[in-house]
Write a protein that holds these residues in place. Sequence first.
Motif, PDB file in Angstrom:
ATOM      1  N   VAL A 196       1.030  -1.160   0.220  1.00  0.00           N
ATOM      2  CA  VAL A 196       0.296   0.185  -0.268  1.00  0.00           C
ATOM      3  C   VAL A 196       1.565   1.131  -0.256  1.00  0.00           C
ATOM      4  O   VAL A 196       2.126   1.307   0.465  1.00  0.00           O
ATOM      5  N   ALA A 197       0.578   2.345  -0.879  1.00  0.00           N
ATOM      6  CA  ALA A 197       1.294   3.046  -0.720  1.00  0.00           C
ATOM      7  C   ALA A 197       1.387   4.003   0.890  1.00  0.00           C
ATOM      8  O   ALA A 197       0.291   3.982   0.829  1.00  0.00           O
ATOM      9  N   PHE A 198       2.600   4.634   0.698  1.00  0.00           N
ATOM     10  CA  PHE A 198       2.465   4.958   2.040  1.00  0.00           C
ATOM     11  C   PHE A 198       2.187   6.384   2.104  1.00  0.00           C
ATOM     12  O   PHE A 198       2.221   7.285   1.226  1.00  0.00           O
ATOM     13  N   ASP A 199       1.369   6.673   3.189  1.00  0.00           N
ATOM     14  CA  ASP A 199      -0.079   7.774   3.311  1.00  0.00           C
ATOM     15  C   ASP A 199       0.628   8.885   4.532  1.00  0.00           C
ATOM     16  O   ASP A 199       0.440   8.818   5.611  1.00  0.00           O
ATOM     17  N   ALA A 200       1.816   9.792   4.711  1.00  0.00           N
ATOM     18  CA  ALA A 200       2.587  10.132   5.621  1.00  0.00           C
ATOM     19  C   ALA A 200       1.317  11.225   6.144  1.00  0.00           C
ATOM     20  O   ALA A 200       1.422  11.574   7.101  1.00  0.00           O
ATOM     21  N   VAL A 201       0.541  11.863   5.411  1.00  0.00           N
ATOM     22  CA  VAL A 201      -0.793  12.411   6.094  1.00  0.00           C
ATOM     23  C   VAL A 201      -1.160  11.638   6.821  1.00  0.00           C
ATOM     24  O   VAL A 201      -2.232  12.723   8.500  1.00  0.00           O
TER      25      VAL A 201
ATOM     26  N   GLU B 149      -1.668  11.966  11.011  1.00  0.00           N
ATOM     27  CA  GLU B 149      -3.053  12.458  11.676  1.00  0.00           C
ATOM     28  C   GLU B 149      -2.971  11.314  13.303  1.00  0.00           C
ATOM     29  O   GLU B 149      -3.157  12.050  13.576  1.00  0.00           O
ATOM     30  N   ARG B 150      -2.685  10.032  12.546  1.00  0.00           N
ATOM     31  CA  ARG B 150      -2.305   8.593  14.029  1.00  0.00           C
ATOM     32  C   ARG B 150      -1.847   9.573  15.053  1.00  0.00           C
ATOM     33  O   ARG B 150      -2.578   9.631  16.039  1.00  0.00           O
TER      34      ARG B 150
ATOM     35  N   ARG C 152       4.611  16.562  21.526  1.00  0.00           N
ATOM     36  CA  ARG C 152       5.940  17.030  21.450  1.00  0.00           C
ATOM     37  C   ARG C 152       7.220  15.781  20.654  1.00  0.00           C
ATOM     38  O   ARG C 152       7.565  15.692  19.922  1.00  0.00           O
ATOM     39  N   ALA C 153       6.310  15.563  21.847  1.00  0.00           N
ATOM     40  CA  ALA C 153       7.466  13.710  21.656  1.00  0.00           C
ATOM     41  C   ALA C 153       6.852  13.327  20.497  1.00  0.00           C
ATOM     42  O   ALA C 153       7.967  12.268  19.553  1.00  0.00           O
ATOM     43  N   ALA C 154       5.815  12.956  20.300  1.00  0.00           N
ATOM     44  CA  ALA C 154       5.200  12.309  18.494  1.00  0.00           C
ATOM     45  C   ALA C 154       5.892  13.370  17.249  1.00  0.00           C
ATOM     46  O   ALA C 154       5.976  13.046  16.564  1.00  0.00           O
ATOM     47  N   MET C 155       5.849  14.694  17.507  1.00  0.00           N
ATOM     48  CA  MET C 155       6.616  15.590  16.023  1.00  0.00           C
ATOM     49  C   MET C 155       8.266  14.592  15.972  1.00  0.00           C
ATOM     50  O   MET C 155       8.313  14.899  15.364  1.00  0.00           O
ATOM     51  N   ALA C 156       8.870  14.666  17.147  1.00  0.00           N
ATOM     52  CA  ALA C 156      10.150  14.754  17.846  1.00  0.00           C
ATOM     53  C   ALA C 156      10.388  13.274  16.859  1.00  0.00           C
ATOM     54  O   ALA C 156      11.405  13.148  16.068  1.00  0.00           O
TER      55      ALA C 156
ATOM     56  N   LYS D 212      -0.146  19.668   8.878  1.00  0.00           N
ATOM     57  CA  LYS D 212      -1.152  20.153   9.946  1.00  0.00           C
ATOM     58  C   LYS D 212      -1.425  19.675  10.576  1.00  0.00           C
ATOM     59  O   LYS D 212      -2.311  20.151  12.046  1.00  0.00           O
ATOM     60  N   PRO D 213      -1.477  18.292  11.074  1.00  0.00           N
ATOM     61  CA  PRO D 213      -2.115  17.702  11.872  1.00  0.00           C
ATOM     62  C   PRO D 213      -2.192  17.953  13.272  1.00  0.00           C
ATOM     63  O   PRO D 213      -2.617  18.273  14.059  1.00  0.00           O
TER      64      PRO D 213
END
Length: 258
Positions: free
Chosen positions: A58-63, A67-68, A80-84, A178-179
């Motif tokens: 399945v093509a990887f969907d970074a957006v 979101e997840r 902050r940890a999720a973004m890092a 954006k998410p």
Amino acid sequence: MESAEYHHHLALLEWQIELGVVESIGDTPVNRYDVPAVVDKPKAPQATPPVAGVVAPVAFDAVAEAERAAAGAATLEDLRAAMAAFEHCDLKKGARNLVFSDGIPGAPVMLIGEAPGRDEDRAGKPFVGRAGQLLDKMLAAIDMGRTRSDAPVYITNVLPWRPPQNRDPKPDEINMMKPFLLRHIALAKPQVLVIVGNWSCQALLGKRGITRLRGEWTQAAGLPALPMFHPAYLLRSPEFKREAWTDLLALRARLSGG
Ligand code: URA
């Protein structure tokens, strides 16, 4: 079993290779200027027939992944940890630090800038360079500030990593991050948003044109939002400080219930 002729030609070929031949040319010269250029047409992608029992990749969907990850954050620290830990935005590779936020979480005003510059990348904090110093003066002029517990402001950016050479953010970078921005707003729970600059308007309002948008209250992420000139723009074009002052007064009035 190959013929004697085959072995004769093979021996000739090996002998030529031994002598250093690397290319074969014809007996008669060819005028390449007369030969029409042949452009290979790109081949249409061949549909791979499904193989029973094999699941197609399945093509990887970074957006969707952003979101997840954003939805899983229950606190600002989680976010902050999720973004890092998010590895799908290439900006991260060129940045020194994740620039998450500054100011007082839970402040009634959340100000959203565009992306860190060199100083912010070094410090790991938004708006610490020249534009940030002007921003602090602008906020102080209406008795607000990121360190003022009596009239606090919370500050972040659309992108948490510095774009190389401070280039403009790309639409796919904005969409991918954006998410996290929307979750950031939901967790910080401001009363109003101040959206500074064109790229922040693009991210939150879906349009640019700050000269037209500024000073008009609108809605973004379910909150009242005021687009304003970016302080970096005001450094380059100080003649627009008058409009910025009008917008700051509108912000102050809104917070005072005016
Ligand atoms: N410009 C921005 O939009 N954000 C910063 O953090 C610094 C400069």
